[in-house]
Design a protein around this motif. Structure first.
Motif, PDB file in Angstrom:
ATOM      1  N   UNK A 178       0.498  -0.579  -3.522  1.00 47.59           N
ATOM      2  CA  UNK A 178       1.672  -0.556  -2.645  1.00 47.59           C
ATOM      3  C   UNK A 178       2.427   0.762  -2.829  1.00 47.59           C
ATOM      4  N   UNK A 179       3.391   1.001  -1.978  1.00 48.05           N
ATOM      5  CA  UNK A 179       4.202   2.207  -2.096  1.00 48.05           C
ATOM      6  C   UNK A 179       5.275   2.034  -3.177  1.00 48.05           C
ATOM      7  N   UNK A 180       6.054   3.075  -3.370  1.00 43.10           N
ATOM      8  CA  UNK A 180       7.042   3.067  -4.447  1.00 43.10           C
ATOM      9  C   UNK A 180       8.115   1.997  -4.268  1.00 43.10           C
ATOM     10  N   UNK A 181       8.352   1.526  -3.050  1.00 43.18           N
ATOM     11  CA  UNK A 181       9.380   0.500  -2.835  1.00 43.18           C
ATOM     12  C   UNK A 181       9.017  -0.828  -3.478  1.00 43.18           C
ATOM     13  N   UNK A 182       7.721  -1.022  -3.753  1.00 49.64           N
ATOM     14  CA  UNK A 182       7.284  -2.189  -4.518  1.00 49.64           C
ATOM     15  C   UNK A 182       6.730  -1.746  -5.870  1.00 49.64           C
ATOM     16  N   UNK A 183       7.242  -0.601  -6.348  1.00 48.19           N
ATOM     17  CA  UNK A 183       6.885  -0.079  -7.677  1.00 48.19           C
ATOM     18  C   UNK A 183       5.382   0.148  -7.852  1.00 48.19           C
ATOM     19  N   UNK A 184       4.713   0.447  -6.770  1.00 46.27           N
ATOM     20  CA  UNK A 184       3.273   0.695  -6.772  1.00 46.27           C
ATOM     21  C   UNK A 184       2.476  -0.483  -7.335  1.00 46.27           C
ATOM     22  N   UNK A 185       2.985  -1.685  -7.079  1.00 44.64           N
ATOM     23  CA  UNK A 185       2.242  -2.904  -7.429  1.00 44.64           C
ATOM     24  C   UNK A 185       0.935  -2.933  -6.649  1.00 44.64           C
ATOM     25  N   UNK A 186       0.064  -3.855  -7.000  1.00 42.65           N
ATOM     26  CA  UNK A 186      -1.293  -3.858  -6.458  1.00 42.65           C
ATOM     27  C   UNK A 186      -1.633  -5.158  -5.765  1.00 42.65           C
ATOM     28  N   UNK A 187      -2.185  -5.042  -4.566  1.00 41.98           N
ATOM     29  CA  UNK A 187      -2.641  -6.191  -3.788  1.00 41.98           C
ATOM     30  C   UNK A 187      -4.080  -6.510  -4.187  1.00 41.98           C
ATOM     31  N   UNK A 188      -4.339  -7.781  -4.453  1.00 42.05           N
ATOM     32  CA  UNK A 188      -5.687  -8.207  -4.822  1.00 42.05           C
ATOM     33  C   UNK A 188      -5.864  -9.677  -4.509  1.00 42.05           C
ATOM     34  N   UNK A 189      -7.108 -10.111  -4.517  1.00 38.57           N
ATOM     35  CA  UNK A 189      -7.393 -11.533  -4.388  1.00 38.57           C
ATOM     36  C   UNK A 189      -6.945 -12.250  -5.669  1.00 38.57           C
ATOM     37  N   UNK A 237      -5.224   4.012  -3.058  1.00 42.08           N
ATOM     38  CA  UNK A 237      -3.865   4.386  -2.654  1.00 42.08           C
ATOM     39  C   UNK A 237      -3.945   5.143  -1.352  1.00 42.08           C
ATOM     40  N   UNK A 238      -3.103   4.780  -0.392  1.00 45.01           N
ATOM     41  CA  UNK A 238      -3.182   5.398   0.935  1.00 45.01           C
ATOM     42  C   UNK A 238      -1.810   5.565   1.559  1.00 45.01           C
ATOM     43  N   UNK A 239      -1.569   6.747   2.107  1.00 38.58           N
ATOM     44  CA  UNK A 239      -0.425   6.969   2.982  1.00 38.58           C
ATOM     45  C   UNK A 239      -0.960   7.134   4.398  1.00 38.58           C
ATOM     46  N   UNK A 240      -0.765   6.107   5.218  1.00 38.41           N
ATOM     47  CA  UNK A 240      -1.213   6.232   6.607  1.00 38.41           C
ATOM     48  C   UNK A 240      -0.365   7.253   7.353  1.00 38.41           C
ATOM     49  N   UNK A 294       4.650  11.503   3.988  1.00 39.37           N
ATOM     50  CA  UNK A 294       4.451  10.213   3.351  1.00 39.37           C
ATOM     51  C   UNK A 294       5.701   9.337   3.471  1.00 39.37           C
ATOM     52  N   UNK A 295       5.483   8.083   3.855  1.00 43.81           N
ATOM     53  CA  UNK A 295       6.580   7.126   3.948  1.00 43.81           C
ATOM     54  C   UNK A 295       7.387   7.161   5.232  1.00 43.81           C
ATOM     55  N   UNK A 296       6.955   7.940   6.220  1.00 42.50           N
ATOM     56  CA  UNK A 296       7.774   8.075   7.432  1.00 42.50           C
ATOM     57  C   UNK A 296       7.163   7.476   8.691  1.00 42.50           C
ATOM     58  N   UNK A 297       5.849   7.350   8.746  1.00 45.50           N
ATOM     59  CA  UNK A 297       5.204   6.952  10.003  1.00 45.50           C
ATOM     60  C   UNK A 297       3.997   6.053   9.757  1.00 45.50           C
ATOM     61  N   UNK A 298       4.186   5.026   8.961  1.00 44.64           N
ATOM     62  CA  UNK A 298       3.094   4.107   8.650  1.00 44.64           C
ATOM     63  C   UNK A 298       2.450   3.552   9.908  1.00 44.64           C
ATOM     64  N   UNK A 299       1.142   3.340   9.846  1.00 41.90           N
ATOM     65  CA  UNK A 299       0.410   2.900  11.025  1.00 41.90           C
ATOM     66  C   UNK A 299      -0.605   1.832  10.634  1.00 41.90           C
ATOM     67  N   UNK A 323       6.162  -1.524   0.963  1.00 42.41           N
ATOM     68  CA  UNK A 323       4.851  -1.817   0.416  1.00 42.41           C
ATOM     69  C   UNK A 323       3.800  -0.900   1.008  1.00 42.41           C
ATOM     70  N   UNK A 324       3.985  -0.552   2.285  1.00 43.71           N
ATOM     71  CA  UNK A 324       3.077   0.370   2.956  1.00 43.71           C
ATOM     72  C   UNK A 324       2.112  -0.335   3.891  1.00 43.71           C
ATOM     73  N   UNK A 325       1.675   0.383   4.885  1.00 41.48           N
ATOM     74  CA  UNK A 325       0.771  -0.188   5.892  1.00 41.48           C
ATOM     75  C   UNK A 325      -0.568  -0.588   5.307  1.00 41.48           C
ATOM     76  N   UNK A 326      -1.108   0.216   4.388  1.00 42.82           N
ATOM     77  CA  UNK A 326      -2.419  -0.102   3.818  1.00 42.82           C
ATOM     78  C   UNK A 326      -2.347  -1.377   2.991  1.00 42.82           C
ATOM     79  N   UNK A 327      -1.341  -1.481   2.124  1.00 37.03           N
ATOM     80  CA  UNK A 327      -1.180  -2.683   1.306  1.00 37.03           C
ATOM     81  C   UNK A 327      -0.918  -3.895   2.190  1.00 37.03           C
TER      82      UNK A 327
END
Length: 198
Positions: free
Chosen positions: A77-88, A35-38, A46-51, A109-113
């Motif tokens: 992912x971030x809370x806007x995608x209910x903290x779902x998870x990106x994976x292969x 989990x990451x907040x860029x 958190x959630x204001x300046x994704x990079x 979803x967030x920059x990291x996701x």
């Protein structure tokens, strides 16, 4: 006290992750949730300046350690995608998870996701996992995706960039009462002689 930025973000996340790998014994078949907040990494709320450039540097550090030790990884992912998870998709199929329909973007979803999704061969999202360990950069609340019982592990560096970092690994639940044993030390004959239970 925050890092003095002498080492890169890639090196910072690699250092923290290697400490977690050693204690959690992460290797093939073991799952890590990230989990990451860029925004927090660059010193913003958190959630204001994704990079994306920050996400890509962190992703490179995580992938370097993953390639070295062979564990599996999923990105929250971030809370806007209910903290779902990106994976292969291969991991989704291996774990028999149900796919959810979304594509993460930096603002949903967030920059990291988003960076992780675009780096994968066949990315998809699942709603939840039970990971063996996790790294939380910027207090993104990864606990909902860890197996019970989670054990906090404080890394030797407490910040990645400007973001607080925490890690955790999990252990099996210990069951039983005062007679319970967790290490096999005696033979069954010795056990029967010391405690008659039936």
């Amino acid at each position: 006290m925050k890092n003095n930025q002498v080492i890169s973000l890639r090196e910072q996340v690699g250092l923290v992750l290697r400490e977690l790998v050693e204690v959690a014994k992460l290797g093939p078949g073991k799952l890590l949730v990230v989990g990451t907040s860029t925004s927090e990494v660059v010193g913003e709320r958190i959630g204001t300046s994704g990079a994306l450039e920050v996400a890509n540097e962190l992703l490179a550090g995580i992938e370097e350690v993953r390639n070295e030790f062979g564990f599996l990884v999923t990105y929250q992912c971030c809370e806007h995608l209910n903290r779902a998870l990106v994976m292969e998709r291969t991991l989704l199929d291996e774990l028999r998870l149900t796919e959810v329909a979304a594509v993460p973007y930096p603002k949903a979803g967030g920059s990291m996701a988003s960076a992780a999704y675009r780096s994968m061969d066949d990315p998809c999202l699942a709603e939840t996992v039970e990971a063996h360990a996790g790294i939380d950069i910027g207090e993104t609340m990864i606990g909902m995706h860890l197996r019970p019982v989670a054990v906090p592990l404080r890394p030797s560096i407490r910040y990645i960039g400007e973001a607080r970092v925490n890690t955790a690994y999990t252990r099996p639940k210990m069951i039983g009462g005062e007679r319970a044993q967790y290490v096999l030390e005696r033979s069954i004959q010795e056990e029967n002689e010391s405690h008659l239970c039936d």
